[in-house]
Write a protein that holds these residues in place. Structure first.
Motif, PDB file in Angstrom:
ATOM      1  N   MET A 132       0.839  -1.203   0.000  1.00 61.40           N
ATOM      2  CA  MET A 132       0.000   0.000   0.000  1.00 61.40           C
ATOM      3  C   MET A 132       0.875   1.254   0.000  1.00 61.40           C
ATOM      4  O   MET A 132       0.605   2.206  -0.734  1.00 61.40           O
ATOM      5  N   GLU A 133       1.906   1.252   0.836  1.00 64.20           N
ATOM      6  CA  GLU A 133       2.815   2.406   0.903  1.00 64.20           C
ATOM      7  C   GLU A 133       3.498   2.623  -0.441  1.00 64.20           C
ATOM      8  O   GLU A 133       3.642   3.761  -0.885  1.00 64.20           O
ATOM      9  N   TYR A 134       3.915   1.547  -1.081  1.00 69.78           N
ATOM     10  CA  TYR A 134       4.556   1.673  -2.382  1.00 69.78           C
ATOM     11  C   TYR A 134       3.596   2.276  -3.402  1.00 69.78           C
ATOM     12  O   TYR A 134       3.972   3.139  -4.196  1.00 69.78           O
ATOM     13  N   GLN A 135       2.332   1.829  -3.361  1.00 64.76           N
ATOM     14  CA  GLN A 135       1.357   2.349  -4.321  1.00 64.76           C
ATOM     15  C   GLN A 135       1.025   3.823  -4.074  1.00 64.76           C
ATOM     16  O   GLN A 135       0.429   4.468  -4.921  1.00 64.76           O
ATOM     17  N   GLU A 136       1.430   4.353  -2.957  1.00 65.79           N
ATOM     18  CA  GLU A 136       1.253   5.778  -2.690  1.00 65.79           C
ATOM     19  C   GLU A 136       2.503   6.587  -3.048  1.00 65.79           C
ATOM     20  O   GLU A 136       2.496   7.810  -2.955  1.00 65.79           O
ATOM     21  N   SER A 137       3.562   5.921  -3.470  1.00 60.84           N
ATOM     22  CA  SER A 137       4.833   6.602  -3.747  1.00 60.84           C
ATOM     23  C   SER A 137       4.811   7.298  -5.102  1.00 60.84           C
ATOM     24  O   SER A 137       4.084   6.921  -6.013  1.00 60.84           O
ATOM     25  N   HIS A 144       2.484   4.258 -13.048  1.00 61.26           N
ATOM     26  CA  HIS A 144       1.071   4.006 -13.345  1.00 61.26           C
ATOM     27  C   HIS A 144       0.554   4.980 -14.405  1.00 61.26           C
ATOM     28  O   HIS A 144      -0.120   4.574 -15.359  1.00 61.26           O
ATOM     29  N   LEU A 145       0.871   6.243 -14.244  1.00 58.72           N
ATOM     30  CA  LEU A 145       0.421   7.250 -15.208  1.00 58.72           C
ATOM     31  C   LEU A 145       1.052   7.022 -16.579  1.00 58.72           C
ATOM     32  O   LEU A 145       0.423   7.244 -17.614  1.00 58.72           O
ATOM     33  N   SER A 146       2.282   6.571 -16.575  1.00 56.20           N
ATOM     34  CA  SER A 146       2.995   6.344 -17.832  1.00 56.20           C
ATOM     35  C   SER A 146       2.473   5.109 -18.572  1.00 56.20           C
ATOM     36  O   SER A 146       2.117   5.190 -19.747  1.00 56.20           O
ATOM     37  N   ILE A 147       2.402   3.982 -17.895  1.00 56.71           N
ATOM     38  CA  ILE A 147       2.031   2.739 -18.590  1.00 56.71           C
ATOM     39  C   ILE A 147       0.563   2.688 -18.975  1.00 56.71           C
ATOM     40  O   ILE A 147       0.191   1.931 -19.864  1.00 56.71           O
ATOM     41  N   ASN A 148      -0.252   3.511 -18.342  1.00 56.45           N
ATOM     42  CA  ASN A 148      -1.672   3.535 -18.684  1.00 56.45           C
ATOM     43  C   ASN A 148      -2.006   4.609 -19.720  1.00 56.45           C
ATOM     44  O   ASN A 148      -3.173   4.860 -20.005  1.00 56.45           O
ATOM     45  N   ASP A 149      -0.967   5.226 -20.255  1.00 60.56           N
ATOM     46  CA  ASP A 149      -1.117   6.184 -21.359  1.00 60.56           C
ATOM     47  C   ASP A 149      -2.074   7.343 -21.053  1.00 60.56           C
ATOM     48  O   ASP A 149      -2.819   7.793 -21.923  1.00 60.56           O
ATOM     49  N   TYR A 150      -2.032   7.838 -19.831  1.00 59.56           N
ATOM     50  CA  TYR A 150      -2.809   9.035 -19.520  1.00 59.56           C
ATOM     51  C   TYR A 150      -2.251  10.198 -20.338  1.00 59.56           C
ATOM     52  O   TYR A 150      -1.049  10.230 -20.641  1.00 59.56           O
ATOM     53  N   GLU A 151      -3.106  11.137 -20.658  1.00 58.08           N
ATOM     54  CA  GLU A 151      -2.677  12.308 -21.428  1.00 58.08           C
ATOM     55  C   GLU A 151      -2.822  13.552 -20.560  1.00 58.08           C
ATOM     56  O   GLU A 151      -3.752  13.665 -19.757  1.00 58.08           O
ATOM     57  N   PHE A 152      -1.893  14.502 -20.789  1.00 58.01           N
ATOM     58  CA  PHE A 152      -1.803  15.684 -19.948  1.00 58.01           C
ATOM     59  C   PHE A 152      -1.598  16.932 -20.785  1.00 58.01           C
ATOM     60  O   PHE A 152      -1.056  16.876 -21.889  1.00 58.01           O
ATOM     61  N   LEU A 153      -1.992  18.043 -20.185  1.00 53.31           N
ATOM     62  CA  LEU A 153      -1.590  19.335 -20.720  1.00 53.31           C
ATOM     63  C   LEU A 153      -0.156  19.586 -20.253  1.00 53.31           C
ATOM     64  O   LEU A 153       0.357  18.893 -19.368  1.00 53.31           O
ATOM     65  N   GLU A 154       0.466  20.582 -20.791  1.00 53.75           N
ATOM     66  CA  GLU A 154       1.850  20.891 -20.446  1.00 53.75           C
ATOM     67  C   GLU A 154       2.034  21.113 -18.939  1.00 53.75           C
ATOM     68  O   GLU A 154       3.082  20.794 -18.372  1.00 53.75           O
ATOM     69  N   THR A 155       1.010  21.613 -18.278  1.00 57.61           N
ATOM     70  CA  THR A 155       1.078  21.920 -16.852  1.00 57.61           C
ATOM     71  C   THR A 155       0.999  20.677 -15.964  1.00 57.61           C
ATOM     72  O   THR A 155       1.236  20.758 -14.763  1.00 57.61           O
TER      73      THR A 155
END
Length: 159
Positions: A132-137, A144-155
């Motif tokens: 659980m602690e690791y998943q909060e790191s 997680h954000l990288s491998i799930n291909d989330y998209e972001f604005l520059e900010t």
């Protein structure tokens, strides 16, 4: 009419500030612990092997974590080390190892099955809380954000 183009970035393409914002936003929304159902299934299967019932549990990174059960000496009378497979993985979830390896090793060393059971439960609690602690790191959230291909604005705001 003039239209504005918006640039979209993957997590890995963000600046350090953008990554910090993306991680902070993800953490702020709050996501449950991935693996809780599998972890509990592993614990239940282990306890069932001894006909022990789980009475209550509380698991978290910001509070005392515990498992209460009805294990008594009677649940372990007549148990012999030869009856147990140290490498047992009844659910296939990695926390099976914390339970079965710890039980086997403590039982082999001390000969007390109930004490081995208690040690295994304690090891399982420490293992699930550590996950659980690791998943909060930041490291985990960034992956997680990288491998799930989330998209972001520059900010760093989610698109």
């Amino acid at each position: 009419m003039k239209t504005e183009t918006v640039s979209i970035y993957s997590f890995d393409e963000l600046s350090d500030d953008g990554k910090e914002r993306a991680i902070a936003d993800y953490r702020h929304v709050g996501h449950g612990y991935f693996g809780i159902d599998d972890g509990i299934a592993s614990l239940k299967k282990f306890c069932k092997h001894f006909n022990v019932s789980i009475k209550d549990y509380s698991l978290g990174t910001c509070s005392y974590s515990y498992v209460t059960h009805d294990a008594e000496n009677r649940h372990f009378r007549g148990k012999r080390l030869a009856e147990f497979n140290r490498d047992n993985m009844p659910t296939g979830y990695y926390l099976d190892c914390d339970l079965w390896v710890t039980f086997y090793d403590v039982f082999k060393t001390g000969g007390d099955a109930k004490a081995a059971f208690e040690a295994a439960i304690d090891k399982w609690v420490r293992g699930i809380v550590a996950d659980m602690e690791y998943q909060e790191s930041d490291e985990y959230i960034g992956e997680h954000l990288s491998i799930n291909d989330y998209e972001f604005l520059e900010t760093g705001e989610r698109w």
